[in-house]
Design an enzyme around this catalytic site. Structure first.
Site, PDB file in Angstrom:
ATOM      1  NE  ARG A 242      -4.253  -1.411   0.025  1.00 23.13           N
ATOM      2  CZ  ARG A 242      -4.359  -2.450  -0.815  1.00 23.13           C
ATOM      3  NH1 ARG A 242      -3.379  -2.721  -1.653  1.00 23.13           N
ATOM      4  NH2 ARG A 242      -5.441  -3.203  -0.816  1.00 23.13           N
ATOM      5  CD  GLU A 271      -3.077   3.290  -5.567  1.00 26.10           C
ATOM      6  OE1 GLU A 271      -2.170   2.955  -4.775  1.00 26.10           O
ATOM      7  OE2 GLU A 271      -3.958   2.533  -5.948  1.00 26.10           O
ATOM      8  CG  HIS A 289      -3.160  -0.692  -6.887  1.00 25.91           C
ATOM      9  ND1 HIS A 289      -3.637  -0.036  -5.775  1.00 25.91           N
ATOM     10  CD2 HIS A 289      -3.051  -1.998  -6.515  1.00 25.91           C
ATOM     11  CE1 HIS A 289      -3.811  -0.904  -4.781  1.00 25.91           C
ATOM     12  NE2 HIS A 289      -3.467  -2.095  -5.206  1.00 25.91           N
TER      13      HIS A 289
HETATM   14  C1  GLV Z   1      -4.846  -5.204  -4.014  1.00 30.42           C
HETATM   15  O1  GLV Z   1      -4.167  -4.222  -3.829  1.00 30.42           O
HETATM   16  C2  GLV Z   1      -5.473  -5.966  -2.970  1.00 30.42           C
HETATM   17  O2  GLV Z   1      -5.332  -5.626  -1.785  1.00 30.42           O
HETATM   18  O3  GLV Z   1      -6.166  -6.932  -3.307  1.00 30.42           O
END
Ligand code: GLV
Ligand code: GLV
Length: 323
Positions: A242, A271, A289
């Protein structure tokens, strides 16, 4: 009564079909984007939904829970669930589930791709060549770093961290060191990994650092200016967890000043915005991402999210309860 589910954005049919096959009524956000909080509140107020299937881009807190008091389960279509206020869910007796496992291999492969992109200078080389700058082979041009015999520092020895360690050790003969809040003897045995009791020690020793921690108060800005300064000048940093785990402004400064050699990011602090200056740097590889973005992983995430809802409706404990 027919169970009603609100789906905050279209996910793969594999999961939706399972829910329809059970006879549940599905309302899916028709827009090809995430809903703003206000829009989500008004969508949820339309019916007495029994469940919500939500995404990591939905911020789910008290206001959302209160707009649909009938929904006693929120199934997050993600392994990370920092987008959900778990305390508020607990207060209201709302069950929260996630989708671990489904994307472990996929995110680990993307992480390895990012590491290699850095050490083989793939993105720089591609850009250089496309720009017509390639005038012929040269002995000292775009030199990278071999992984063999180098040390990979894993922060967070969970499923994904473990899979990355597996590939690094077995594929590239890297040495594995790690930090986790809990020592993980299975991880140590499997990867011949050395445990360090602090993040700092891992940062000082690793040639590549890969971050696999969940976003918590305790991991926000885990990698900050001081910690970046502890890393080797020749080290690379990769983050597929993250964004807020890294202080992105401090990272841009560190990259500009040669504090570390390079970074690859799939996630960002704010983000989808990038920190100022980040995209101007050559020693940065960025992906939007997409570490879990394969058809297989996304289908399996959809199936898991549906499985969690079905189990809940059938009076069983869903397989992936996080709260
Ligand atoms: C993606 O970032 C997830 O947490 O599935
Ligand atoms: C995610 O599934 C993790 O535990 O790393």
């Amino acid at each position: 009564m027919t169970k009603k589910i609100y789906v905050t954005r279209k996910i793969p049919e594999a999961g939706l079909k399972m829910l329809r096959d059970k006879g549940y009524e599905l309302d899916i956000n028709p827009k090809d984007r995430s809903l703003k909080e206000k829009e989500l509140v008004s969508a949820l107020k339309k019916k007495d939904y029994d469940a919500v299937l939500c995404l990591l881009t939905d911020q789910i807190g008290g206001k959302i829970f209160d707009s649909v008091l009938t929904a006693k389960i929120f199934a997050n279509y993600a392994v990370g669930f920092n987008n959900i206020n778990v305390e508020e869910a607990k207060k209201r007796g709302v069950t929260i589930t996630n989708t671990p496992g489904a994307l472990t291999d996929t995110v680990a492969e993307h992480t390895i791709a990012l590491i290699l992109s850095l050490t083989c200078r793939i993105v720089e080389g591609d850009s250089f060549t496309r720009k017509g700058k390639f005038k012929g082979w040269a002995p000292m041009h775009l030199l990278g770093m071999d992984l063999k015999g180098k040390t990979l520092g894993i922060l967070g020895a969970g499923r994904i961290g473990s899979r990355v360690a597996h590939h690094a050790k077995n594929g590239f003969e890297m040495n594995i060191i790690y930090f986790d809040v809990k020592r993980n003897e299975e991880f140590e045995k499997e990867h011949n990994a050395k445990y360090f009791g602090t993040v700092d020690e891992v940062l000082k020793e690793a040639d590549v650092v890969s971050v696999h921690v969940p976003l918590l108060d305790s991991t926000r800005h885990l990698i900050n200016k001081e910690r970046l300064a502890m890393m080797k000048k020749t080290a690379y940093l990769v983050n597929t967890s993250r964004g807020p785990v890294i202080d992105e402004n401090a990272l841009v400064e560190a990259l500009k000043n040669g504090i570390i050699r390079g970074v690859a990011l799939d996630v960002f602090e704010n983000e989808p915005k990038l920190a100022k200056g980040l995209s101007k740097l050559n020693n940065v590889v960025i992906t939007p991402h997409i570490a879990s973005a394969t058809e297989k992983a996304r289908d399996e995430m959809a199936i898991l999210a549906a499985t969690n809802i079905i189990a809940f409706f059938e009076g069983k404990t869903p397989p992936n309860v996080v709260a």
